[in-house]
Design an enzyme around this catalytic site. Sequence first.
Site, short mmCIF file in Angstrom:
data_model
loop_
_atom_site.label_atom_id
_atom_site.label_comp_id
_atom_site.label_asym_id
_atom_site.label_seq_id
_atom_site.Cartn_x
_atom_site.Cartn_y
_atom_site.Cartn_z
N SER A 62 -1.90 -9.07 -6.18
CA SER A 62 -2.41 -7.92 -5.45
C SER A 62 -3.92 -8.04 -5.23
O SER A 62 -4.64 -8.61 -6.05
CB SER A 62 -2.13 -6.67 -6.30
N TYR A 107 -2.45 -2.13 -14.53
CA TYR A 107 -1.64 -2.79 -13.51
C TYR A 107 -2.34 -4.07 -13.02
O TYR A 107 -1.74 -5.15 -12.97
CB TYR A 107 -1.39 -1.82 -12.33
N LYS A 164 -1.49 -8.36 -13.30
CA LYS A 164 -1.48 -9.34 -12.21
C LYS A 164 -2.41 -10.51 -12.55
O LYS A 164 -2.06 -11.66 -12.33
CB LYS A 164 -1.91 -8.69 -10.89
P1 NAD Z 1 9.03 -1.88 -5.44
O1 NAD Z 1 8.91 -1.03 -6.64
O2 NAD Z 1 9.53 -1.27 -4.19
O3 NAD Z 1 9.91 -3.16 -5.77
C1 NAD Z 1 9.94 -3.75 -7.04
C2 NAD Z 1 11.39 -4.00 -7.38
O4 NAD Z 1 11.47 -4.62 -8.67
C3 NAD Z 1 12.20 -2.71 -7.47
O5 NAD Z 1 13.41 -2.88 -6.73
C4 NAD Z 1 12.49 -2.55 -8.96
O6 NAD Z 1 13.73 -1.92 -9.20
C5 NAD Z 1 12.49 -3.99 -9.42
N1 NAD Z 1 12.14 -4.21 -10.84
C6 NAD Z 1 11.10 -3.73 -11.53
N2 NAD Z 1 11.12 -4.19 -12.80
C7 NAD Z 1 12.22 -4.99 -12.89
C8 NAD Z 1 12.78 -5.77 -13.93
N3 NAD Z 1 12.25 -5.81 -15.15
N4 NAD Z 1 13.91 -6.46 -13.68
C9 NAD Z 1 14.49 -6.43 -12.45
N5 NAD Z 1 14.01 -5.71 -11.44
C10 NAD Z 1 12.87 -5.01 -11.65
O7 NAD Z 1 7.59 -2.55 -5.20
P2 NAD Z 1 7.04 -3.36 -3.95
O8 NAD Z 1 6.08 -2.51 -3.23
O9 NAD Z 1 8.16 -3.97 -3.22
O10 NAD Z 1 6.21 -4.47 -4.71
C11 NAD Z 1 6.76 -5.75 -5.02
C12 NAD Z 1 5.73 -6.56 -5.79
O11 NAD Z 1 4.54 -6.66 -5.01
C13 NAD Z 1 5.33 -5.94 -7.12
O12 NAD Z 1 5.14 -6.98 -8.06
C14 NAD Z 1 4.00 -5.27 -6.80
O13 NAD Z 1 3.17 -5.20 -7.92
C15 NAD Z 1 3.43 -6.23 -5.75
N6 NAD Z 1 2.47 -5.59 -4.86
C16 NAD Z 1 2.83 -4.47 -4.15
C17 NAD Z 1 1.90 -3.84 -3.31
C18 NAD Z 1 2.25 -2.60 -2.53
O14 NAD Z 1 1.34 -1.92 -2.05
N7 NAD Z 1 3.50 -2.24 -2.37
C19 NAD Z 1 0.60 -4.37 -3.19
C20 NAD Z 1 0.27 -5.51 -3.92
C21 NAD Z 1 1.21 -6.11 -4.75
#
Ligand code: NAD
Length: 332
Positions: free
Chosen positions: A124, A148, A152
Amino acid sequence: MNILITGGAGYIGSHTCIALLGAGHKVIVADNFYNSAIETIDKIQEVTNKKIIIYKNDITNYFELESIFNENPIDGVIHFAGYKAVDESIKRPLDYYYNNVLSTINIAKICTKYNVKKIVFSSSATVYGNNMPPFVEKMKLQPSINPYGETKVMSERILMDMVNANFTFKVSILRYFNPVGAHESGLIGENPNGKPNNLMPYITQVAKGKLEKLRVFGNDYPTIDGTGVRDYIHVMDLAEGHVAALNNIKQGTNIYNLGTGKGTSVLELVNAFEEANNVKIPYEITSRRPGDIAQAYADPSKANKELKWEAKRDLLSMCRDAWRFEKNNKTL
Ligand code: NAD
Ligand code: UDP
């Protein structure tokens, strides 16, 4: 390639499944549905007319993860699974360290054991902390941003050390900026539980009348109109960035910013949303949100050059697609 997508039912993971299936890859999703719904998998299959193998597994459980590797040939892993809310991570730090760091350790261990060399990791822009934008990959990261962000930074470090111990691995760390919007079909998009923390889902829920008005967190930042500036990127551009990352993955650890390189203020996004969708977004200016920074935007030139990828969709498309999904979303 056969690609394991952890967290593939989530917001970015589900759009990436569509992009990967479209590019001819086979997709295996592992998700515990903590923050997503199983129906999303049906929708991905409906949009692509392709099948996904799905495991309801927790990535923090090594043995559950291993069962997937025993039952499927896997060429690469994209590791999305994790918790992602900054505020929540300050209140529940141990849950964040446990889930986000342990899941990365398990992915690193299992890929070592099963000789899976290609790993793409969701990092991120938050790791840049208070650096001066545009953020470039080689900037020194800021320690102690929030739990958080720390998860990362730690996960990046774990993967880098894994590569340092065995240079035959190919790891791409993708630092995302602010993904918004939804797939053009309107079938999948961002569906946060409860009141949204992020700006775009908040705006779409105000547009729908579910929330009364937007609160703009501060108009006294040193930015174009005083409101916070971020690099919003269409989630399908981000999804396509993962296909490019896999296609161009190189030996060692490589870090890439996935952003547009353009900063947009809160009020500029509100105006773009009103213009794109012909709706009014009532708002009030309130005090700054603790922990927010004034500006964050990418220098995406490394990804543009080395991954041969570029974000193509503009702010109006992001706003149109986000609103189309919100209108179609019957679960609200
Ligand atoms: P999201 O919460 O929509 O998706 C994450 C998925 O992981 C969910 O479906 C959740 O059920 C699953 N999950 C969580 N812990 C788990 C575990 N222990 N075992 C199995 N499944 C698990 O989030 P997103 O927005 O799709 O983000 C995806 C990744 O990208 C994350 O790692 C997040 O930190 C990173 N990220 C997101 C953003 C953003 O703004 N959305 C920005 C930067 C980084
Ligand atoms: N923001 C806002 N009102 C909201 C949510 C967010 O004014 O209800 C602002 C926030 O202060 C920041 C920008 O919108 O300047 C993007 O916030 P978001 O939480 O979406 O992303 P992040 O801060 O994590 O980059």
